[in-house]
Design an enzyme around this catalytic site. Structure first.
Site, PDB file in Angstrom:
ATOM      1  N   ASN A 181      -9.523 -16.893  61.086  1.00 57.34           N
ATOM      2  CA  ASN A 181      -8.861 -15.587  61.031  1.00 57.34           C
ATOM      3  C   ASN A 181      -9.722 -14.498  61.652  1.00 57.34           C
ATOM      4  OD1 ASN A 181      -9.596 -13.155  59.080  1.00 57.34           O
ATOM      5  ND2 ASN A 181     -10.433 -15.013  58.128  1.00 57.34           N
ATOM      6  N   CYS A 213     -20.459  -7.006  58.511  1.00 60.00           N
ATOM      7  CA  CYS A 213     -19.800  -6.030  59.380  1.00 60.00           C
ATOM      8  C   CYS A 213     -20.769  -5.538  60.435  1.00 60.00           C
ATOM      9  CB  CYS A 213     -19.352  -4.829  58.562  1.00 60.00           C
ATOM     10  SG  CYS A 213     -18.197  -5.277  57.322  1.00 60.00           S
ATOM     11  N   GLY A 263     -16.178 -20.694  49.057  1.00 59.05           N
ATOM     12  CA  GLY A 263     -16.047 -21.450  50.308  1.00 59.05           C
ATOM     13  C   GLY A 263     -15.303 -22.751  50.136  1.00 59.05           C
TER      14      GLY A 263
END
Ligand SMILES: Cc1cc2nc3c(=O)[nH]c(=O)nc-3n(C[C@H](O)[C@H](O)[C@H](O)COP(=O)(O)O)c2cc1C
Length: 312
Positions: free
Chosen positions: A78, A139, A252
């Site tokens: 994604n 980020c 995960g």
């Protein structure tokens, strides 16, 4: 281990760490559960150990161009681009819904600069009903040429220290697995004042449509999640548990109760379920029921006895 029949039929699943009291160690992973409301028709949010929101930024974010998701043999790729409603809309439009549940609400957040991280953390910290903040450090730092905060131990220390000074509630720092040695960034987060570490975020990946010869997601590179990343996540959780003193949340590829148990046994105090929610929006309820069955079958009266019980 012989236990009285009464305790065996009702094993204790509650866990407690960093001042957080969870009915059980299961919570959704950020970004796979919206703001909670989207999943309320499918499962009872009061059954969850905690509710974790989509990552929030100072201003609303539209995210990346589509396609943003591609299925692969072993998981999901994604590049949503951290689409979110922004911190103000969350506080006024989303939080009132979440506040009605007695499961602790953990709010995930991020920034593109250190100042932005601090500002979002400070605003969320004073919102009634928010139990803890989870800081996503996967980020890009726009002031440092886009280098991801979480891949540089010095940047991790600096941004976590700065955020720590601006908030009082428990601070969970969520690590990126896209590093050579995750123990170093985990240590930096602990040294900077994190109360809890969560790991892992997605692993960078790419997939190509061989007929069009184009990347299968518009952003070209995305983040891989789901069953294929689980052994990597278990390994990293094990390494981080051995390195830091603060509690660890494992994430995960958890699709079944047995997967969650792998993380608990290596020492995670709780786990987050992500991609499984897309496969079955009721997945966490099934995992929770199966965790209980596992404890009963194995004669475990308290799930805390399983945490860190790895036999080496
Ligand atoms: C569609 C999608 C959106 C995500 N958004 C966020 C996010 O906003 N913040 C964050 O910290 N992690 C985000 N993640 C990462 C997940 O929380 C989780 O760490 C990762 O998917 C691994 O867990 P899983 O294999 O169970 O999905 C996202 C993952 C997916 C698949």
């Amino acid at each position: 281990m012989s236990q009285p029949a009464a305790t065996l039929s009702k094993p204790n699943l509650a866990v407690e760490f960093a001042g957080l009291k969870l009915k059980n160690p299961l919570m959704p992973a950020s970004g796979t559960f919206g703001y909670g409301q989207e999943f309320a028709p499918y499962l009872d949010l009061n059954r969850l150990g905690a509710i974790v929101t989509k990552g929030l930024s100072l201003k609303p974010k539209a995210g990346n161009p589509t396609p943003r998701i591609a299925e692969t043999v072993s998981g999901m790729l994604n590049a949503i681009g951290l689409q979110n409603v922004g911190v103000d809309a969350f506080i006024y439009e989303k939080m009132p819904f979440l506040a009605q549940f007695d499961s602790p609400v953990i709010v995930n957040f991020f920034g593109n600069t250190q100042d932005e991280y601090c500002e979002v953390a400070a605003r969320l910290d004073v919102v009634p009903g928010v139990a803890a903040l989870e800081m996503n450090i996967s980020c890009p730092n726009v002031k440092q040429g886009g280098i991801v905060f979480g891949t540089d131990p010095k940047a991790v220390f600096e941004v976590v220290s700065a955020v720590r000074k601006r908030m009082k509630k428990p601070l969970i720092v969520k690590l990126t697995p896209n590093v050579t040695d995750i123990r170093i960034t985990a240590q930096a987060a602990e040294d900077a004042g994190a109360d809890v570490i969560s790991l892992i975020n997605t692993i960078t990946g790419m997939s190509v449509d061989v007929r069009s010869r184009k990347p299968r997601i518009a952003n070209v590179i995305g983040g891989l999640s789901g069953p294929g990343i689980r052994p990597i996540a278990v390994r990293m959780t094990h390494q981080v548990v051995q390195t830091v003193k603060i509690p660890v949340i494992g994430i995960g590829g958890i699709m079944r109760a047995e997967d969650a148990l792998e993380f608990l046994i290596v020492g995670a105090r709780a786990v987050q379920v992500g991609t499984a929610n897309f496969v079955d929006p009721n997945a966490m309820q099934t995992i929770l029921d199966d965790l209980r069955v596992f404890c009963i079958e194995q004669g475990v009266s308290d799930i805390n006895d399983l945490i860190g019980s790895l036999q080496l």
